[in-house]
Design a protein around this motif. Structure first.
Motif, short mmCIF file in Angstrom:
data_model
loop_
_atom_site.label_atom_id
_atom_site.label_comp_id
_atom_site.label_asym_id
_atom_site.label_seq_id
_atom_site.Cartn_x
_atom_site.Cartn_y
_atom_site.Cartn_z
N THR A 159 4.49 8.81 25.60
CA THR A 159 5.41 7.89 24.83
C THR A 159 6.31 7.13 25.81
O THR A 159 6.53 6.05 25.32
CB THR A 159 6.41 9.03 24.08
N LYS B 295 4.00 4.05 26.67
CA LYS B 295 3.93 3.21 25.54
C LYS B 295 5.30 2.48 25.47
O LYS B 295 5.19 1.15 25.14
CB LYS B 295 3.56 3.87 24.35
N ALA B 296 6.36 3.03 25.40
CA ALA B 296 7.79 2.37 25.27
C ALA B 296 7.75 1.31 26.31
O ALA B 296 8.31 0.24 26.01
CB ALA B 296 8.69 3.24 25.32
N GLY C 170 8.18 -2.62 25.27
CA GLY C 170 9.37 -3.42 25.62
C GLY C 170 9.10 -4.40 26.48
O GLY C 170 9.70 -5.56 26.10
N GLY D 292 5.33 2.36 19.63
CA GLY D 292 6.20 2.08 20.80
C GLY D 292 7.38 2.74 20.97
O GLY D 292 7.91 2.78 22.11
N GLY D 293 8.04 3.28 19.90
CA GLY D 293 9.31 4.00 19.95
C GLY D 293 10.50 3.30 20.49
O GLY D 293 10.38 2.32 20.31
N ALA D 294 11.11 3.91 21.53
CA ALA D 294 12.13 3.14 22.03
C ALA D 294 11.83 1.72 22.77
O ALA D 294 12.63 0.96 22.62
CB ALA D 294 12.62 3.94 23.14
N GLY D 295 10.45 1.45 23.08
CA GLY D 295 10.11 -0.08 23.44
C GLY D 295 10.52 -0.93 22.34
O GLY D 295 10.68 -2.00 22.45
N SER D 296 10.44 -0.55 20.82
CA SER D 296 10.70 -1.37 20.13
C SER D 296 12.10 -1.50 19.51
O SER D 296 12.50 -2.12 18.73
CB SER D 296 9.79 -1.18 18.86
N GLN E 298 9.84 6.63 15.40
CA GLN E 298 8.66 7.53 15.64
C GLN E 298 9.02 8.91 14.92
O GLN E 298 10.04 9.31 15.01
CB GLN E 298 8.48 7.79 17.25
#
Lengths: 153, 334
Positions: free
Chosen positions: A27, A30-31, A35, A89-93, B153
């Motif tokens: 994760t 990916k983030a 990001g 992307g979780g926190a990356g977005s 998520q």
């Protein structure tokens, strides 16, 4: 039926051992990728603006870049693409300004059916609200600290 | 009534069933058993709430048509859903002239409806009742979690709310060999789980409590049943229940234990994390797949245990733990 505290603790420990863990390495990578990509796109827009409108000041170009990115995010949220990007992307977005735009647009879409005033307008900031409140509050606190330090320096 | 268990002296026939499954459920492993599968989860409506109501209206209409009955033949409808003030069921019943009891036990509502309907019929108070529940992924998601388009998520312990509607017709007029013979009313059990995403772990203790109470009240063993089917524990909840039961010296094994939430989706391909949940989960699986197996005689004795996490957005924000409930219904071919 309620369990006593000792029983609860034992059960919660059992739950913790049994639950699938979040895959931090996957994760986080990916983030990082997402990001970084969003920031690269922002930089590209800013560079293009430089080429297209050489007379603009650095500050104006920054503002225009942010506006364009917010508009793109709003559009992607509206056509149902951004939630898939965010899910990947979780926190990356979330961390770039796109996350903020997405939270406002998605809340608005969600409550549109309950009317413009009491639905859309009053719930527009239901997700983003805390960010604004905490942002403003912490900026005031930081300002105070800055001022106090200035008195002694 | 024996302790918490009702033994029906006149077992109650489940005469007909019908199901409407959502698009994602229609791609799942049970697709060939559902009576109807919708392609668009908005059903041409202006909101997902209206779509859920429409689904419910269609399900009841289909059941009446299949059983060649009219609304006048039905004495009462017992139904519920997950929306605030169960508006899904209330607005559905606006379309029908049938007496109505609105129920709420979260995802265990289907069990509650079956028990209440069966009691009314077994005692001769009523002749035909419909038990129905619905849930919809998009209405549940906005009510309990985040806006649909928010790029967030899903945690690995999350479950996917099933979109669908299903009804069973209980009747003393139309005989069927599939009968409800006993039922155990669950009690609210709270083992202190506070994570609203982790509903499987919150519900597993309630399922254990009800299953063990049922077995003790009826002097039965786990082997008595061909299948013990919990409602929507999901894969993680199933593991918790198996562990909890083992501590009490009951060995749930793969031959006669399964979970509707695990059955309804292919969790790996459909990305539903731990599996399905929602008021329609146990309903859809029972009224389609299990009912068919009972009809074909492949299963003879089934213990259906719908489980419900009695969570609300307000109570979880206030830091309260999640109480849960499970009802057990013994369904036998006789």
């Amino acid at each position: 039926m309620k369990l006593d505290d000792k029983g609860k603790k034992a059960y919660l420990k059992m739950v913790k051992d049994e639950m699938p863990p979040t895959k931090h390495l996957a994760t986080m990578s990916k983030a990082f990728i997402l990001g970084g990509t969003i920031c690269c796109i922002g930089q590209a827009i800013s560079d293009l603006l430089h080429l297209a409108m050489p007379t603009l000041s650095e500050k104006d170009i920054g503002s225009y870049t942010i506006l364009i990115i917010i508009a793109i995010t709003g559009l992607l949220t509206g056509i149902g693409v951004y939630d898939k990007i965010g899910n990947w992307g979780g926190a990356g977005s979330i961390v770039p300004i796109t996350g903020f735009a997405n939270s406002i647009v998605s809340s608005s879409i969600e409550r549109k059916r309950e009317g413009v005033i009491l639905g859309l307008c009053s719930n527009m900031f239901s997700v983003a609200g805390p960010v604004i409140v905490i942002g403003i509050t912490s900026s005031v606190i930081v300002g105070l600290i800055y001022w106090i330090i200035g008195l002694f320096a | 009534m024996k302790n918490h268990t009702i033994i029906f002296d006149n077992p109650v026939s489940i005469s007909a069933t019908t199901t409407i499954a959502g698009p994602k459920e229609g791609e799942g492993p049970l697709h060939k058993y559902f009576h109807n599968i919708i392609k668009d989860d908005l059903l041409g409506q202006k909101s997902y709430e209206l779509a859920e109501i429409k689904m419910h209206i269609y399900a009841i209409r289909n059941l009446l048509n299949n059983a060649h009955l009219t609304q006048e033949d039905i004495d009462c409808i017992f139904s519920g859903d997950l929306l605030d003030e169960i508006i899904g069921s209330n607005y559905t019943m606006r379309e029908y002239d049938i007496p109505f009891f609105g129920l709420y036990n979260a995802c265990a509502t289907f069990g509650e409806a079956l028990i209440m309907g069966a009691t009314m019929i077994s005692n001769g108070v009523m002749e035909r009742v419909i038990c129905s529940t619905t849930s919809h992924f998009s209405t549940a998601e906005r009510q309990y979690r985040n806006p649909l388009e928010l790029g967030s998520q899903r945690p690995p312990v999350a479950q996917w709310t099933v979109t669908g509607a299903g009804c069973s017709l209980l009747s003393s007029k139309e005989n069927s060999k599939i009968k409800i013979t006993s039922a155990t009313i669950g009690r609210v059990v709270d083992y202190g789980v506070t994570d609203a995403n982790n509903m499987g772990s919150a519900m597993a203790p309630a399922a254990m409590d009800t299953i063990i109470t049922h077995l003790k009240d009826t002097n039965r063993d786990l082997d008595y049943y061909d299948l013990i089917l919990t409602g929507d524990l999901g894969q993680a909840g199933v593991r918790m229940l198996t562990k909890l039961m083992k501590e009490k010296n009951y060995d749930l094994n793969i031959t006669n234990y399964d979970d509707c939430g695990v059955l309804i989706f292919n969790t790996e391909f459909q990305k539903t994390e731990q599996g399905g949940s929602g008021a329609a989960c146990s309903n859809l699986v029972f009224n389609s797949y299990i009912y068919k197996q009972l009809k074909l005689g492949k299963l003879k004795k089934v213990l259906l245990v719908p489980t419900g996490a009695l969570v609300s957005k307000i109570s979880s924000l206030q830091g309260e733990s999640i109480p849960a409930i499970a009802h057990a219904i013994a369904i036998e071919v006789m």
